[in-house]
Design a protein around this motif. Sequence first.
Motif, PDB file in Angstrom:
ATOM      1  N   LEU A  18      24.272  68.030 -10.498  1.00 39.69           N
ATOM      2  CA  LEU A  18      23.640  68.096 -11.816  1.00 39.69           C
ATOM      3  C   LEU A  18      23.224  69.530 -12.140  1.00 39.69           C
ATOM      4  O   LEU A  18      23.415  70.002 -13.270  1.00 39.69           O
ATOM      5  N   GLU A  19      22.654  70.215 -11.156  1.00 38.42           N
ATOM      6  CA  GLU A  19      22.237  71.601 -11.372  1.00 38.42           C
ATOM      7  C   GLU A  19      23.444  72.487 -11.705  1.00 38.42           C
ATOM      8  O   GLU A  19      23.370  73.362 -12.582  1.00 38.42           O
ATOM      9  N   GLU A  20      24.562  72.269 -11.000  1.00 43.86           N
ATOM     10  CA  GLU A  20      25.755  73.056 -11.271  1.00 43.86           C
ATOM     11  C   GLU A  20      26.291  72.790 -12.675  1.00 43.86           C
ATOM     12  O   GLU A  20      26.723  73.710 -13.382  1.00 43.86           O
ATOM     13  N   GLU A  21      26.231  71.528 -13.094  1.00 46.72           N
ATOM     14  CA  GLU A  21      26.724  71.200 -14.437  1.00 46.72           C
ATOM     15  C   GLU A  21      25.848  71.801 -15.513  1.00 46.72           C
ATOM     16  O   GLU A  21      26.349  72.266 -16.551  1.00 46.72           O
ATOM     17  N   LEU A  22      24.518  71.778 -15.294  1.00 50.38           N
ATOM     18  CA  LEU A  22      23.595  72.334 -16.278  1.00 50.38           C
ATOM     19  C   LEU A  22      23.524  73.853 -16.200  1.00 50.38           C
ATOM     20  O   LEU A  22      23.084  74.515 -17.145  1.00 50.38           O
ATOM     21  N   GLY A  23      23.880  74.387 -15.056  1.00 45.75           N
ATOM     22  CA  GLY A  23      23.886  75.850 -14.902  1.00 45.75           C
ATOM     23  C   GLY A  23      22.535  76.435 -14.594  1.00 45.75           C
ATOM     24  O   GLY A  23      22.338  77.656 -14.719  1.00 45.75           O
ATOM     25  N   VAL A  24      21.579  75.603 -14.166  1.00 47.48           N
ATOM     26  CA  VAL A  24      20.227  76.083 -13.835  1.00 47.48           C
ATOM     27  C   VAL A  24      19.697  75.302 -12.638  1.00 47.48           C
ATOM     28  O   VAL A  24      20.065  74.140 -12.433  1.00 47.48           O
ATOM     29  N   PRO A  25      18.829  75.927 -11.802  1.00 50.35           N
ATOM     30  CA  PRO A  25      18.175  75.169 -10.736  1.00 50.35           C
ATOM     31  C   PRO A  25      17.064  74.309 -11.329  1.00 50.35           C
ATOM     32  O   PRO A  25      16.305  74.749 -12.199  1.00 50.35           O
ATOM     33  N   LEU A  26      16.975  73.061 -10.870  1.00 49.95           N
ATOM     34  CA  LEU A  26      15.939  72.151 -11.361  1.00 49.95           C
ATOM     35  C   LEU A  26      14.734  72.090 -10.430  1.00 49.95           C
ATOM     36  O   LEU A  26      13.637  71.698 -10.864  1.00 49.95           O
ATOM     37  N   PHE A  27      14.935  72.436  -9.165  1.00 45.48           N
ATOM     38  CA  PHE A  27      13.859  72.374  -8.182  1.00 45.48           C
ATOM     39  C   PHE A  27      13.763  73.676  -7.405  1.00 45.48           C
ATOM     40  O   PHE A  27      14.773  74.354  -7.154  1.00 45.48           O
ATOM     41  N   ASP A  28      12.523  74.001  -7.030  1.00 47.40           N
ATOM     42  CA  ASP A  28      12.283  74.972  -5.969  1.00 47.40           C
ATOM     43  C   ASP A  28      12.159  74.183  -4.681  1.00 47.40           C
ATOM     44  O   ASP A  28      11.335  73.256  -4.596  1.00 47.40           O
ATOM     45  N   ARG A  29      12.983  74.501  -3.702  1.00 48.29           N
ATOM     46  CA  ARG A  29      13.004  73.759  -2.439  1.00 48.29           C
ATOM     47  C   ARG A  29      12.218  74.534  -1.396  1.00 48.29           C
ATOM     48  O   ARG A  29      12.600  75.649  -1.018  1.00 48.29           O
ATOM     49  N   GLU A  30      11.113  73.948  -0.940  1.00 52.26           N
ATOM     50  CA  GLU A  30      10.250  74.588   0.043  1.00 52.26           C
ATOM     51  C   GLU A  30      10.068  73.634   1.213  1.00 52.26           C
ATOM     52  O   GLU A  30      10.374  72.433   1.129  1.00 52.26           O
ATOM     53  N   SER A  31       9.542  74.170   2.318  1.00 49.07           N
ATOM     54  CA  SER A  31       9.344  73.335   3.505  1.00 49.07           C
ATOM     55  C   SER A  31       8.358  72.204   3.242  1.00 49.07           C
ATOM     56  O   SER A  31       8.418  71.126   3.856  1.00 49.07           O
ATOM     57  N   SER A  32       7.437  72.413   2.318  1.00 52.20           N
ATOM     58  CA  SER A  32       6.442  71.385   2.004  1.00 52.20           C
ATOM     59  C   SER A  32       6.966  70.319   1.047  1.00 52.20           C
ATOM     60  O   SER A  32       6.331  69.296   0.825  1.00 52.20           O
ATOM     61  N   GLY A  33       8.151  70.555   0.433  1.00 55.63           N
ATOM     62  CA  GLY A  33       8.725  69.586  -0.482  1.00 55.63           C
ATOM     63  C   GLY A  33       9.353  70.235  -1.693  1.00 55.63           C
ATOM     64  O   GLY A  33       9.700  71.426  -1.665  1.00 55.63           O
ATOM     65  N   LEU A  34       9.507  69.477  -2.762  1.00 49.41           N
ATOM     66  CA  LEU A  34      10.136  69.946  -3.987  1.00 49.41           C
ATOM     67  C   LEU A  34       9.099  70.213  -5.061  1.00 49.41           C
ATOM     68  O   LEU A  34       8.064  69.526  -5.138  1.00 49.41           O
ATOM     69  N   SER A  35       9.388  71.212  -5.890  1.00 52.30           N
ATOM     70  CA  SER A  35       8.596  71.403  -7.107  1.00 52.30           C
ATOM     71  C   SER A  35       9.559  71.764  -8.224  1.00 52.30           C
ATOM     72  O   SER A  35      10.572  72.433  -7.995  1.00 52.30           O
ATOM     73  N   LEU A  36       9.277  71.294  -9.420  1.00 49.27           N
ATOM     74  CA  LEU A  36      10.166  71.544 -10.548  1.00 49.27           C
ATOM     75  C   LEU A  36      10.111  73.004 -10.985  1.00 49.27           C
ATOM     76  O   LEU A  36       9.031  73.618 -11.061  1.00 49.27           O
ATOM     77  N   THR A  37      11.265  73.542 -11.289  1.00 47.91           N
ATOM     78  CA  THR A  37      11.323  74.863 -11.897  1.00 47.91           C
ATOM     79  C   THR A  37      10.946  74.737 -13.371  1.00 47.91           C
ATOM     80  O   THR A  37      10.757  73.628 -13.891  1.00 47.91           O
ATOM     81  N   GLU A  38      10.882  75.839 -14.052  1.00 47.09           N
ATOM     82  CA  GLU A  38      10.588  75.803 -15.486  1.00 47.09           C
ATOM     83  C   GLU A  38      11.679  75.026 -16.218  1.00 47.09           C
ATOM     84  O   GLU A  38      11.402  74.235 -17.122  1.00 47.09           O
ATOM     85  N   ALA A  39      12.930  75.210 -15.783  1.00 48.80           N
ATOM     86  CA  ALA A  39      14.039  74.462 -16.387  1.00 48.80           C
ATOM     87  C   ALA A  39      13.923  72.978 -16.058  1.00 48.80           C
ATOM     88  O   ALA A  39      14.218  72.110 -16.899  1.00 48.80           O
ATOM     89  N   GLY A  40      13.501  72.681 -14.818  1.00 47.54           N
ATOM     90  CA  GLY A  40      13.340  71.283 -14.409  1.00 47.54           C
ATOM     91  C   GLY A  40      12.268  70.580 -15.227  1.00 47.54           C
ATOM     92  O   GLY A  40      12.429  69.399 -15.616  1.00 47.54           O
ATOM     93  N   LEU A  41      11.166  71.304 -15.499  1.00 46.72           N
ATOM     94  CA  LEU A  41      10.091  70.728 -16.316  1.00 46.72           C
ATOM     95  C   LEU A  41      10.592  70.416 -17.725  1.00 46.72           C
ATOM     96  O   LEU A  41      10.205  69.415 -18.327  1.00 46.72           O
ATOM     97  N   ALA A  42      11.447  71.282 -18.262  1.00 45.89           N
ATOM     98  CA  ALA A  42      11.999  71.053 -19.599  1.00 45.89           C
ATOM     99  C   ALA A  42      13.020  69.929 -19.592  1.00 45.89           C
ATOM    100  O   ALA A  42      13.146  69.167 -20.560  1.00 45.89           O
TER     101      ALA A  42
END
Length: 300
Positions: free
Chosen positions: A39-63
């Motif tokens: 999905l991220e490749e199709e949209l052309g933007v990262p949707l999540f920041d991937r960290e050891s503690s888990g996932l958080s939405l990027t600004e694009a993901g929030l939108a």
Amino acid sequence: MELRHLRYFVMAAAEESISRAAARLNISQPAVSRQIRDLEEELGVPLFDRESSGLSLTEAGLAALPHAQELLRRAGDLKLAMEVFGKPVRKTLRVGFIETALPGFLASAMRVFNQRHDDVCIQIRSMPPLAQEKALREGEIDLALLGTPCPQLASEFRVEAIKKTPMAVVLPDDHLLSLRKSIDLSELANEPFVSLHEAQFPGRPVMLADLCGRAGFVADVRMKAAGLQEMLGLVAGGAGVGVLPMDVNLLPHTGVVFVKLRKPTLTLVSSAVWKRESETKELLDLIGLMKAPPASKGKK
């Protein structure tokens, strides 16, 4: 882009974890990760920041999140809207009835009918006889269940007898004759009477007058009731005595007793009434079940 991409994205955003999202979706963790990356490749933007503690939405993901949720909601609405077209259409059989018909024969017949006909829905309406006649003429019901119908109805509708019921005397439970097993109507010659009203029960006041005339007196009718329960309440309250079909004792009747009418005798016939042009095999089956003895209603 497919709905599953959006579904996995929304679940991962809610859980803030690929592993928890995979558990909720009941699929493997790598499958969730792969679909979200697609999905991220199709949209052309990262949707999540991937960290050891888990996932958080990027600004694009929030939108993107509210758009994904709305598309999933609309897809769900579409599925619900189409469900009705995938189900067989159930026929409706609308039945009007007087109160005594339900415990007397209608309920047991419906139980067997519903086992046989899962494509037919029976709707029932408690109505006095005159209201049933009107509803039948105007097409609001398909079948009327009356007490003894007026003879004129046979020229307009199909009429078939369902059950015979003798008339009984209805007394307050503190009446001097309430402990008797049977009485002659003439023993009530000096009593006030309660009658059913002609407007709701055509022919009943005339029937009472005829019975009392055969017993040698003219009934002193003090009050008229618009319904069976109303009449039972008036008798229980001491407004007078009455004459009703014996099967009315199937209804709740606190403060009232039913005593067999020894003479003069009269038997009423509960009848099914319907339009000839509206006759169906399902309607005839229900009528047949109502006429059948209780022991045979469960047989096919």
